[in-house]
Design an enzyme around this catalytic site. Structure first.
Site, mmCIF file in Angstrom:
data_model
loop_
_atom_site.group_PDB
_atom_site.id
_atom_site.type_symbol
_atom_site.label_atom_id
_atom_site.label_comp_id
_atom_site.label_asym_id
_atom_site.label_seq_id
_atom_site.Cartn_x
_atom_site.Cartn_y
_atom_site.Cartn_z
ATOM 1 N N HIS A 1 42.056 48.298 37.861
ATOM 2 C CA HIS A 1 41.534 47.662 36.652
ATOM 3 C C HIS A 1 40.055 47.976 36.463
ATOM 4 C CE1 HIS A 1 42.131 44.645 33.449
ATOM 5 N NE2 HIS A 1 40.836 44.440 33.610
ATOM 6 N N ASP B 1 37.254 47.946 33.038
ATOM 7 C CA ASP B 1 37.098 47.568 31.635
ATOM 8 C C ASP B 1 36.111 48.450 30.881
ATOM 9 O OD1 ASP B 1 38.714 45.231 30.802
ATOM 10 O OD2 ASP B 1 37.814 44.296 32.559
ATOM 11 N N GLU C 1 45.837 44.386 28.956
ATOM 12 C CA GLU C 1 45.508 43.139 29.649
ATOM 13 C C GLU C 1 45.784 41.948 28.735
ATOM 14 O OE1 GLU C 1 42.019 41.348 32.534
ATOM 15 O OE2 GLU C 1 41.463 42.761 30.965
ATOM 16 N N HIS D 1 46.170 36.810 29.435
ATOM 17 C CA HIS D 1 44.778 36.893 29.862
ATOM 18 C C HIS D 1 44.340 35.452 30.157
ATOM 19 C CE1 HIS D 1 40.347 37.835 29.487
ATOM 20 N NE2 HIS D 1 40.782 38.632 30.449
ATOM 21 N N HIS E 1 45.903 37.043 36.276
ATOM 22 C CA HIS E 1 45.594 36.115 35.177
ATOM 23 C C HIS E 1 46.681 35.082 34.898
ATOM 24 C CE1 HIS E 1 41.695 37.246 33.534
ATOM 25 N NE2 HIS E 1 42.014 38.506 33.718
ATOM 26 N N HIS F 1 44.223 42.987 39.565
ATOM 27 C CA HIS F 1 42.883 42.590 40.031
ATOM 28 C C HIS F 1 42.884 41.098 40.367
ATOM 29 C CE1 HIS F 1 42.914 41.954 35.709
ATOM 30 N NE2 HIS F 1 41.699 41.454 35.661
ATOM 31 N N ASP G 1 37.712 45.567 38.872
ATOM 32 C CA ASP G 1 37.307 44.889 37.635
ATOM 33 C C ASP G 1 35.894 45.276 37.210
ATOM 34 O OD1 ASP G 1 37.741 43.382 35.370
ATOM 35 O OD2 ASP G 1 37.462 41.437 36.334
#
Length: 398
Positions: free
Chosen positions: A23, A25, A126, A153, A194, A215, A323
């Site tokens: 993961h 972003d 995600e 999420h 999540h 993650h 992350d």
């Protein structure tokens, strides 16, 4: 000649078995910072002042495959087109840097990229809000290259409960179970980061393919709802899935969990959402941090989670999902994507074998995607695409 240091051994190992990170972003950071102006944030050159991620640091960190998150916020309208823009960003990055990045859709693609010395670039959506309650949209994302979807999420979706929202359906609704089954049929990995623990268990009850946590860390080591309870970790061997440890300090260090709760309350007291990152909100946050210094995690903190997760789930079911560019704070020694060798060195010093580390960094992630492909091949032979809707399975109220 002196014996190689643990860091030298770590870098040598990563040369053969590079990191598959679950993961990152970067696409959302590019969206928020420069609205996808890839000249303004050219990752071919160091971007230390703005990003955790660029190609020089990915190379220095020994990254061989990256699941790029095509995340969009769950509390804003227009999630489906925004997700498509995120996918387009990843494609632009791959097209722009063909010597370094290779699009990957399969486990075989990952191995081909490793053989070529390129970074296999996969995508993960995600949050189930990205499909707009539509299995056709889910299939569309798969067709565009998305190879995992996180079921939620930070907020619930109508068919699945999030770890950080009030329970609504008790895990997965009937439509939620159908989403999992359709993901299995496609070969899209079910990502349980999540989600609420009830959702984790429900998805494991339904999925016939390995699941992942892209993650997440261990709740027994750091009591945060984003982390994985031991009873769920214990189920990964039977499922064949994997948990990819994350580096986010507020998920790995208990003191950071407590500090973050106080910092979030301070932001709310000043009229800001606790996740807001505007200059005004960050000024309030910095003032709080001056009064109450932030607890600092380290590579050893993350290694503590991996030690526990290996004991509970076994080495065949672990991976890494940092992350990066999705968190404002990172541990000492793991400040950006160049830091993975420091974690591997820490594990070497704790007695982890080369064979165990090869599974952690590369082999487990490739095996899990390959196994999901095998399940999908069998399911497609017996199961047509599902056209179920939220209303047809859960009722008009969802």
């Amino acid at each position: 000649m002196s014996a190689p240091t643990a860091l030298e051994r770590a870098r040598e190992l990563l040369g053969e078995f590079p990191v598959v990170d679950g993961h990152n972003d970067l696409p959302y950071a590019l969206r928020e910072q420069v609205r996808y102006d890839l000249d303004a944030r050219d990752i071919a050159v160091p971007q230390d002042a703005h990003l955790h991620t660029d190609l020089p640091r990915l190379r220095a960190g020994g990254v061989g495959a990256q699941y790029w998150s095509v995340y969009v916020p769950s509390d804003r309208p227009g999630a489906v087109p925004a997700t498509l823009e995120q996918i387009d960003c990843v494609r632009q990055l791959i097209d722009r840097h063909p010597a370094d990045l290779r699009a990957a859709l399969t486990a075989a693609d990952m191995e081909a990229a490793r053989a070529e010395g390129r970074i296999a670039s996969l995508m993960g959506a995600e949050g189930g809000h990205s499909i707009g309650e539509s299995l056709g949209t889910l299939r569309g994302l798969y067709g565009l290259g998305v190879r995992y979807m996180t079921l939620t999420h930070n907020d619930n979706v109508a068919w699945a409960d999030s770890a950080t929202d009030e329970p609504r359906v008790g895990g997965l609704s009937a439509f939620g179970h159908e989403v999992v089954r359709e993901m299995n049929r496609l070969g899209m990995l079910v990502d349980l980061s999540h989600v609420a623990a009830t959702t984790m268990r429900a998805a494991l009850d339904t999925s016939t393919a390995p699941v992942i946590f892209s993650h997440s860390s261990a709740r027994a080591v750091c009591d945060h709802p984003r982390n994985i309870p031991d009873d769920v970790l214990e189920r990964l061997p039977a499922n064949g899935g994997m948990a990819m440890v994350t580096f986010v300090p507020k998920f790995v260090l208990q003191a950071a969990v407590d500090w973050t709760a106080a910092a979030d309350e301070n932001l709310r007291a000043h009229g800001f959402h606790h996740l807001e990152s505007s200059p005004e909100a960050m000024a309030v946050h910095r003032a709080f941090e001056e009064r109450a210094p932030r607890p600092v995690a380290t590579a050893a903190t993350v290694a503590d989670h991996l030690d526990h997760m290996r004991e509970v789930a076994g080495i065949d079911h672990l991976g890494i999902g940092g992350d990066y560019d999705g968190t404002p704070f990172t541990p000492d020694g793991l400040s950006d994507v160049s830091g993975y060798p420091n974690l591997i060195a820490e594990l070497l010093e704790r007695g982890w074998s080369r064979a165990d580390l090869a599974k952690l960094t590369w082999q487990n992630a490739v095996r899990v995607l390959s196994a999901a492909e095998d399940v999908a091949r069998d399911l497609r032979a017996i199961r047509p695409p599902s056209n179920a809707t939220l209303a047809s399975l859960d009722g008009a109220e969802g």
